[in-house]
Design an enzyme around this catalytic site. Structure first.
Site, PDB file in Angstrom:
ATOM      1  N   GLY A  17       0.780  -1.232   0.000  1.00  0.00           N
ATOM      2  CA  GLY A  17       0.000   0.000   0.000  1.00  0.00           C
ATOM      3  C   GLY A  17       0.815   1.287   0.000  1.00  0.00           C
ATOM      4  CB  ILE A  18      -0.074   4.577   1.508  1.00  0.00           C
ATOM      5  CG1 ILE A  18      -1.458   4.673   0.827  1.00  0.00           C
ATOM      6  CG2 ILE A  18       0.558   5.948   1.663  1.00  0.00           C
ATOM      7  CD1 ILE A  18      -2.550   5.310   1.690  1.00  0.00           C
ATOM      8  CG  ASP A  57       2.760  -6.289  15.845  1.00  0.00           C
ATOM      9  OD1 ASP A  57       2.226  -5.182  16.060  1.00  0.00           O
ATOM     10  OD2 ASP A  57       2.144  -7.365  15.884  1.00  0.00           O
ATOM     11  CE1 TYR A 147      -8.421   3.632   9.473  1.00  0.00           C
ATOM     12  CE2 TYR A 147     -10.008   5.183   8.569  1.00  0.00           C
ATOM     13  CZ  TYR A 147      -8.761   4.586   8.536  1.00  0.00           C
ATOM     14  OH  TYR A 147      -7.848   4.941   7.569  1.00  0.00           O
ATOM     15  CE  LYS A 151      -5.883   5.800  10.252  1.00  0.00           C
ATOM     16  NZ  LYS A 151      -4.445   5.514  10.105  1.00  0.00           N
ATOM     17  CB  VAL A 180      -5.389   5.478  -1.379  1.00  0.00           C
ATOM     18  CG1 VAL A 180      -4.180   5.148  -2.247  1.00  0.00           C
ATOM     19  CG2 VAL A 180      -5.347   6.930  -0.929  1.00  0.00           C
ATOM     20  NE  ARG A 205     -16.198   7.415   0.409  1.00  0.00           N
ATOM     21  CZ  ARG A 205     -15.745   6.539   1.289  1.00  0.00           C
ATOM     22  NH1 ARG A 205     -16.580   5.987   2.137  1.00  0.00           N
ATOM     23  NH2 ARG A 205     -14.471   6.209   1.341  1.00  0.00           N
TER      24      ARG A 205
HETATM   25  N1  LIG Z   1      -6.151   3.166   1.474  1.00  0.00           N
HETATM   26  C1  LIG Z   1      -6.917   4.168   1.868  1.00  0.00           C
HETATM   27  O1  LIG Z   1      -7.922   4.481   1.242  1.00  0.00           O
HETATM   28  C2  LIG Z   1      -6.529   4.982   3.076  1.00  0.00           C
HETATM   29  C3  LIG Z   1      -7.161   6.220   3.289  1.00  0.00           C
HETATM   30  C4  LIG Z   1      -6.813   6.964   4.414  1.00  0.00           C
HETATM   31  C5  LIG Z   1      -5.856   6.498   5.297  1.00  0.00           C
HETATM   32  N2  LIG Z   1      -5.267   5.280   5.074  1.00  0.00           N
HETATM   33  C6  LIG Z   1      -4.280   4.807   6.029  1.00  0.00           C
HETATM   34  O2  LIG Z   1      -3.074   4.581   5.358  1.00  0.00           O
HETATM   35  C7  LIG Z   1      -2.364   3.540   6.005  1.00  0.00           C
HETATM   36  C8  LIG Z   1      -1.977   2.501   4.996  1.00  0.00           C
HETATM   37  O3  LIG Z   1      -3.127   1.927   4.438  1.00  0.00           O
HETATM   38  P1  LIG Z   1      -3.110   1.190   3.021  1.00  0.00           P
HETATM   39  O4  LIG Z   1      -4.489   1.240   2.507  1.00  0.00           O
HETATM   40  O5  LIG Z   1      -1.946   1.639   2.256  1.00  0.00           O
HETATM   41  O6  LIG Z   1      -2.791  -0.343   3.182  1.00  0.00           O
HETATM   42  P2  LIG Z   1      -3.005  -1.373   4.260  1.00  0.00           P
HETATM   43  O7  LIG Z   1      -4.326  -1.290   4.925  1.00  0.00           O
HETATM   44  O8  LIG Z   1      -2.652  -2.612   3.635  1.00  0.00           O
HETATM   45  O9  LIG Z   1      -1.878  -0.818   5.206  1.00  0.00           O
HETATM   46  C9  LIG Z   1      -1.828  -1.067   6.487  1.00  0.00           C
HETATM   47  C10 LIG Z   1      -0.446  -1.574   6.727  1.00  0.00           C
HETATM   48  O10 LIG Z   1      -0.274  -1.563   8.107  1.00  0.00           O
HETATM   49  C11 LIG Z   1       0.212  -2.816   8.488  1.00  0.00           C
HETATM   50  N3  LIG Z   1      -0.136  -3.100   9.855  1.00  0.00           N
HETATM   51  C12 LIG Z   1      -1.354  -3.316  10.403  1.00  0.00           C
HETATM   52  N4  LIG Z   1      -1.219  -3.581  11.701  1.00  0.00           N
HETATM   53  C13 LIG Z   1       0.110  -3.512  11.978  1.00  0.00           C
HETATM   54  C14 LIG Z   1       0.883  -3.687  13.137  1.00  0.00           C
HETATM   55  N5  LIG Z   1       0.334  -4.007  14.311  1.00  0.00           N
HETATM   56  N6  LIG Z   1       2.224  -3.519  13.059  1.00  0.00           N
HETATM   57  C15 LIG Z   1       2.810  -3.210  11.895  1.00  0.00           C
HETATM   58  N7  LIG Z   1       2.136  -3.068  10.739  1.00  0.00           N
HETATM   59  C16 LIG Z   1       0.807  -3.212  10.801  1.00  0.00           C
HETATM   60  C17 LIG Z   1      -0.417  -3.810   7.514  1.00  0.00           C
HETATM   61  O11 LIG Z   1       0.295  -5.015   7.503  1.00  0.00           O
HETATM   62  C18 LIG Z   1      -0.297  -3.015   6.221  1.00  0.00           C
HETATM   63  O12 LIG Z   1       0.967  -3.196   5.643  1.00  0.00           O
HETATM   64  C19 LIG Z   1      -3.258   3.023   7.127  1.00  0.00           C
HETATM   65  O13 LIG Z   1      -2.887   3.663   8.338  1.00  0.00           O
HETATM   66  C20 LIG Z   1      -4.636   3.496   6.692  1.00  0.00           C
HETATM   67  O14 LIG Z   1      -5.505   3.676   7.784  1.00  0.00           O
HETATM   68  C21 LIG Z   1      -5.569   4.518   3.979  1.00  0.00           C
END
Ligand SMILES: NC(=O)c1ccc[n+]([C@@H]2O[C@H](COP(=O)([O-])OP(=O)(O)OC[C@H]3O[C@@H](n4cnc5c(N)ncnc54)[C@H](O)[C@@H]3O)[C@@H](O)[C@H]2O)c1
Length: 245
Positions: A17-18, A57, A147, A151, A180, A205
């Protein structure tokens, strides 16, 4: 020379992801990147890009302290790991509340507590980038009770850190994306009774009529990590395809 030449960046949740896109973008700009993930397997191919990898973690305080003991210098901390719990308050039991708070809020608290002293010791300050969301104190999204609460807490925590360490030249900012298109979002849509309808609702949205790409968030990460943003601290950066307009 890249925009992050000479800087060391630590990223959490970088398996996908991001965070992964941001780790790659920062490496491309010349940073020495240390990518961490709860699932070590997901990091392995990042090594080919010259990125250092560690299993981590963010709910494990001892593991964070151990990693901090191995890293001498850090300029950029991108706290991206996060968990999305989908429910309203009545469906959110105490275990779900505690889990989300522990990963999303306390995880960032633990990381900042472990790595801010290194930024102070170096005398060069640093840039902390915390992953929040538009779903926070900015805007409510249905069925994101805990959630959105986590945040919003991250926004408060970011402002507090930005204020307390400004004299050490440590900046701390928030990212607040709209939706995203990452694997997590893709998988969620696939689990819906009508995935096509669900995708259309997500896209509907965003006033731009599309979802964001992880790389579009990574551009902002590079900016906030670099000295180009030297006068920027304690702020929320909304990158949402017009969702909040
Ligand atoms: N994708 C979206 O639409 C979006 C929008 C707003 C915010 N976010 C935030 O961006 C961040 C990344 O989200 P994403 O969508 O890229 O992918 P994702 O949900 O796959 O990313 C989350 C990442 O956090 C890791 N993770 C979860 N629990 C963990 C822990 N205890 N220790 C270490 N790593 C852990 C997961 O393994 C994953 O790699 C998150 O914080 C999410 O809330 C995402």
């Amino acid at each position: 020379m890249g925009r992050l030449h000479g800087k060391v960046a630590l990223v959490t949740g970088a398996g996908r992801g991001i965070a992964r896109a941001s780790a790659l973008a920062m490496a491309k700009e010349g940073a020495r990147v240390i990518a961490t993930s709860r699932t070590f397997e997901r990091l392995k191919d990042l090594e080919k890009e010259g990125i250092e990898i560690h299993q981590l973690d963010v709910s494990d305080g001892e593991a964070i302290k151990t990693l901090a003991g191995k890293i001498n210098k850090i300029d950029i901390l991108f706290n991206c790991a996060g968990h999305v719990h989908r429910s309203n308050i009545l469906e959110c039991d105490e275990d779900s509340w505690d889990y989300s708070m522990n990963v999303n809020v306390k995880g960032i608290y633990r990381m900042c507590k472990a790595f801010i002293p290194k930024m102070i010791e170096s005398g060069n300050g640093g840039s902390i980038i915390n992953m929040s969301s538009i779903c926070s104190s900015i805007k409510a999204i249905p069925d994101r009770f805990v959630y959105g609460t986590t945040k919003a807490a991250i926004i408060g925590m970011t402002k507090s850190i930005a204020t307390d360490y400004i004299s050490h030249n440590i900046r701390c900012n928030n990212l607040c994306p709209g939706t995203v298109l990452t694997d997590t979002v893709r998988s969620y849509i696939q689990t819906q009774p009508d995935p096509e309808k669900s995708m259309k609702e997500f896209i509907g949205r965003q006033k731009m009529g599309r979802l964001g790409q992880p790389e579009e968030i990574a551009h902002m990460v590079v900016y906030l990590a670099s000295d180009e943003s030297a006068f920027v601290t304690g702020q929320e950066f909304i990158i949402d395809g017009g969702l909040c307009v």
